[in-house]
Design an enzyme around this catalytic site. Sequence first.
Site, PDB file in Angstrom:
ATOM      1  CE  LYS A   1     -12.300 -90.335 -12.470  1.00  0.00           C
ATOM      2  NZ  LYS A   1     -13.709 -90.602 -12.813  1.00  0.00           N
TER       3      LYS A   1
ATOM      4  CG  ASP B   1     -19.706 -93.782 -15.021  1.00  0.00           C
ATOM      5  OD1 ASP B   1     -20.683 -94.252 -14.419  1.00  0.00           O
ATOM      6  OD2 ASP B   1     -18.668 -93.451 -14.397  1.00  0.00           O
TER       7      ASP B   1
ATOM      8  CE  LYS C   1     -18.398 -95.913 -11.937  1.00  0.00           C
ATOM      9  NZ  LYS C   1     -18.396 -94.456 -11.728  1.00  0.00           N
TER      10      LYS C   1
ATOM     11  N   GLY D   1     -15.879 -98.464 -10.984  1.00  0.00           N
ATOM     12  CA  GLY D   1     -15.712 -98.562  -9.542  1.00  0.00           C
ATOM     13  C   GLY D   1     -16.163 -97.293  -8.856  1.00  0.00           C
TER      14      GLY D   1
HETATM   15  O1  OSB Z   1     -16.490 -91.836 -12.847  1.00  0.00           O
HETATM   16  O2  OSB Z   1     -15.666 -93.788 -12.706  1.00  0.00           O
HETATM   17  C1  OSB Z   1     -15.967 -92.727 -12.175  1.00  0.00           C
HETATM   18  C2  OSB Z   1     -14.648 -92.733  -8.574  1.00  0.00           C
HETATM   19  C3  OSB Z   1     -15.722 -92.161  -7.910  1.00  0.00           C
HETATM   20  C4  OSB Z   1     -16.808 -91.741  -8.631  1.00  0.00           C
HETATM   21  C5  OSB Z   1     -16.844 -91.903 -10.015  1.00  0.00           C
HETATM   22  C6  OSB Z   1     -15.795 -92.491 -10.692  1.00  0.00           C
HETATM   23  C7  OSB Z   1     -14.659 -92.885  -9.954  1.00  0.00           C
HETATM   24  C8  OSB Z   1     -13.460 -93.442 -10.586  1.00  0.00           C
HETATM   25  C9  OSB Z   1     -12.594 -94.369  -9.795  1.00  0.00           C
HETATM   26  O3  OSB Z   1     -13.105 -93.157 -11.703  1.00  0.00           O
HETATM   27  C10 OSB Z   1     -13.145 -95.744  -9.815  1.00  0.00           C
HETATM   28  C11 OSB Z   1     -12.381 -96.684  -8.914  1.00  0.00           C
HETATM   29  O4  OSB Z   1     -11.169 -96.859  -9.106  1.00  0.00           O
HETATM   30  O5  OSB Z   1     -12.994 -97.289  -8.010  1.00  0.00           O
HETATM   31 MG    MG Z   2     -16.721 -92.565 -14.841  1.00  0.00          MG
END
Ligand code: OSB
Ligand code: MG
Length: 368
Positions: free
Chosen positions: A163, A239, A263, A291
């Site tokens: 991140k 995303d 997603k 996720g």
């Molecule tokens: O941007 O992918 C994302 C978690 C919560 C909201 C957005 C995101 C994420 C993650 C983790 O990056 C995803 C996971 O491991 O389930």
């Molecule tokens: Mg993302």
Amino acid sequence: MKLVGVELIRVRIPLVAPFRTSFGTQEARELLLLRVETSVGEGWGECGAIREPVYSSEHTDGVEQVLRDFLVPELGRAGEFTANAVGPLLARFKGHRMAKAALEMAVLDAELRAHDQSFASLLGSTRDTVACGVSVGIMDSVPRLLDAVAGYLDAGYLRIKLKIQPGWDVEPVRAVRERFGDDVLLQVDANTAYTLADARHLARLDPFDLLLIEQPLDEEDVLGHADLAAHLRTPICLDESIVSARSAADAIRLGACRVVNVKPGRVGGYLEARRVHDVCAAHGVPVWCGGMIETGLGRAANVALASLPGFTLPGDTSASERYFRFDVTEPFVLEDGHLRVPTGPGLGVTPIPERLAEVATGRLWVRS
Ligand code: OSB
Ligand code: MG
């Protein structure tokens, strides 16, 4: 089938460690699980929305309200329906894709259980296991980050996603490359934290040979991503901006992304997620399964989706223990960097009643 009613189960599961992104820090996962009762039996769903509307506009309380007041009553009024019809039946309500996705997932689970068919088989799975990556939050220091990444690589994860946000981007990426080498599959996720004015700064990530940079710009700034792409060698992956198969087709046509994060909640359900996969495959655009820190229920469905042929990159389909000490289902366990695709009817997993009771903070029965 006919809908009898839906139990909305609020759950709060502490995370093994706080998860920090450019939009905030989560200490616990607070989400909504759905148990539908239908004329053909029971089914389970999970909603990806988080407590605050900071990833997308949806949030847990809002999802609960829209399910209770609009979506569940509408399906109840439909009389006889199939899981395929859930999307069209709810289409007159705008948006609220995560809420719709959760209801469709639960109905699909009920229908598939009744037909003794698995999610993977319905979606068109071509693999028994899926390659797994891990999403690594923003940390207080680079040494802490390196310790976390070392742990995940030791555990067998096949891809690392860092991140990032302004002030935490080039340095952590450089540090991970220096410590773990060029062979590690590495990518970054900005969750919309940058603007086009940051193009030259983001180009400083180019030398690190990243698989992709995920959603650097605002959700609505699809054209901005196309402009940004002209400044970057690193492929852009979207995303937040991809909310349907149509928006995926548009983004690809505009040149806004070379990779897509799928997603199911964000696009309104697993059936639309499959259509996103199909659109991307038709354009030769690789996809991977994102996720929302799912419990074993959402994870089971995500793993099934990730076993489709176009999912050619490791997903954020981590093992249960990456986030939770106790999952609500039997945990998903990493084996050689992979998770096994469930083969049982429906999701192939169900909540363990005692576990669910431990994490449930509220239950609401909505009669249809
Ligand atoms: O941007 O992918 C994302 C978690 C919560 C909201 C957005 C995101 C994420 C993650 C983790 O990056 C995803 C996971 O491991 O389930
Ligand atoms: Mg993302």
